[in-house]
Enzyme design. Sequence first.
Site, PDB file in Angstrom:
ATOM      1  N   SER A 129       0.787  -1.235   0.000  1.00  8.77           N
ATOM      2  CA  SER A 129       0.000   0.000   0.000  1.00  8.77           C
ATOM      3  C   SER A 129       0.817   1.282   0.000  1.00  8.77           C
ATOM      4  O   SER A 129       0.250   2.382  -0.073  1.00  8.77           O
ATOM      5  CB  SER A 129      -0.956   0.014   1.194  1.00  8.77           C
ATOM      6  OG  SER A 129      -2.049  -0.843   0.959  1.00  8.77           O
ATOM      7  N   LYS A 158       3.022   6.281   5.597  1.00  8.69           N
ATOM      8  CA  LYS A 158       2.167   5.347   4.848  1.00  8.69           C
ATOM      9  C   LYS A 158       2.704   3.941   5.048  1.00  8.69           C
ATOM     10  O   LYS A 158       3.856   3.655   4.749  1.00  8.69           O
ATOM     11  CB  LYS A 158       2.149   5.693   3.359  1.00  8.69           C
ATOM     12  CG  LYS A 158       1.199   4.810   2.569  1.00  8.69           C
ATOM     13  CD  LYS A 158      -0.237   5.131   2.909  1.00  8.69           C
ATOM     14  CE  LYS A 158      -1.181   3.980   2.616  1.00  8.69           C
ATOM     15  NZ  LYS A 158      -1.093   2.882   3.626  1.00  8.69           N
ATOM     16  N   LYS A 192       0.147   3.892  -2.562  1.00 11.98           N
ATOM     17  CA  LYS A 192      -0.833   4.968  -2.366  1.00 11.98           C
ATOM     18  C   LYS A 192      -0.171   6.322  -2.086  1.00 11.98           C
ATOM     19  O   LYS A 192      -0.845   7.357  -2.121  1.00 11.98           O
ATOM     20  CB  LYS A 192      -1.782   4.612  -1.230  1.00 11.98           C
ATOM     21  CG  LYS A 192      -2.653   3.386  -1.504  1.00 11.98           C
ATOM     22  CD  LYS A 192      -3.618   3.139  -0.350  1.00 11.98           C
ATOM     23  CE  LYS A 192      -4.526   1.947  -0.618  1.00 11.98           C
ATOM     24  NZ  LYS A 192      -3.920   0.670  -0.240  1.00 11.98           N
ATOM     25  N   SER A 205      -5.862   3.789   4.464  1.00 11.34           N
ATOM     26  CA  SER A 205      -5.365   3.056   3.301  1.00 11.34           C
ATOM     27  C   SER A 205      -6.494   2.401   2.515  1.00 11.34           C
ATOM     28  O   SER A 205      -6.390   1.260   2.063  1.00 11.34           O
ATOM     29  CB  SER A 205      -4.357   1.984   3.754  1.00 11.34           C
ATOM     30  OG  SER A 205      -3.577   1.533   2.675  1.00 11.34           O
TER      31      SER A 205
END
Length: 401
Positions: free
Chosen positions: A73, A239, A76, A133
């Site tokens: 992820s 993140k 992202k 997320s």
Amino acid sequence: MTNKKANFLILFTIIVFILAVLLAGILPFASQVAFADGGRKFESVGKSAYLVDYATGTVLYARKENDRLPIASMVKIMTANLVFEAIDRGEVSLDDDVLVSKNAASMGGSQVFLDKDSTHKVSDLLRSVVVASANDSCVALAEHIDGSVEKFVSRMNARAKELGMQNTQFVNCTGLPAPGGYSSAKDASIMFRELIKHPTFFEYANVWMEDFKHPSGRTTSISNTNKLVRYYNGCDGGKTGFTNEAKFCLTATAKRDDMRVIAVLIGADSSKNRNAAVSDMFDYAFANFENSVLQKAGEPIKNDIELVGGKQKTLQIAVKDDLTAFKERNSSAGYEVKFDIPSRIKAPIAVGDVVGKAYLVKDGVVAKEVDVVSLEDVKAKSLFDAIHDIASDWGTRVMSK
């Protein structure tokens, strides 16, 4: 055995036991203190890692930073960055309504459970991407901006090339497992550096827990996937990522005083070890290095510029970007700021016009060069202004006689 000897053995055993307990408590504490002073236990965690100073780009630690790996992820980071950049260009607005497609609503993994044909604000979807997320929100935003995920992914790859990300290939906007997708620790730091240029990111990134509201009236509770924003002093954004292939990943930033750093870790074996290693990278940076802003962007610089042909005689100027001195703690490295500014400038001048240069000099060598710009608009004198000035000057001379 006499009572005297028995008592001595009992006392000796008690003393040994007490010492063992004390040492058991002291040794781990001593280890933690030593590490807080700049140890590098993070070197053995994960497949690759990268630690960089945000202001100067100085690399503080790198391990297999160019290895092409799945990053889950953390993909992202680019998705969110492109949404913010589209907002900055005026292509979309935080207040835009986004219609959720069947494709977006069908996303698995991390999600906020969007309903097909429901409508949400860009701000709410983007917030859920940064905080939780949300894969479904990513797809909804991608489709809103470019009409399709495929076109949005093409934009992601084009932007990666513009940023010099040489070891990245995006195949989707979510980071869900898919053949051919990869990035690197260094590239992750590059795109994250772009993301944190947007102040709204930090507003979202510091949310700990909240309810995501759906038009139907139901809510989905979301919590921040980056636990360091709550548990590490100075961490204000990051993140995370996890898939079975990528393992546990994290790109995060922390700031103390004038120093901000970005840490990336890919492929840890657990979220606990991932978070501990990134925390340790931050500790290492703050224990061993420091930054000092010697000339702040936008802060007026004293000058003796003669403004020629302007409606005013003085001009406010400043450096366009911060001039920041980066060094190891207790280092004797000497920094100074030098200016190259003309003695005379002709009007008209607009805010942001380049009027000179400023240099950060380290031990006699230029370490960084930035523009010196005007902080104000100055119009040129009109014919009436010139006549008025001549008249005023003549009047002053007559009165002084």
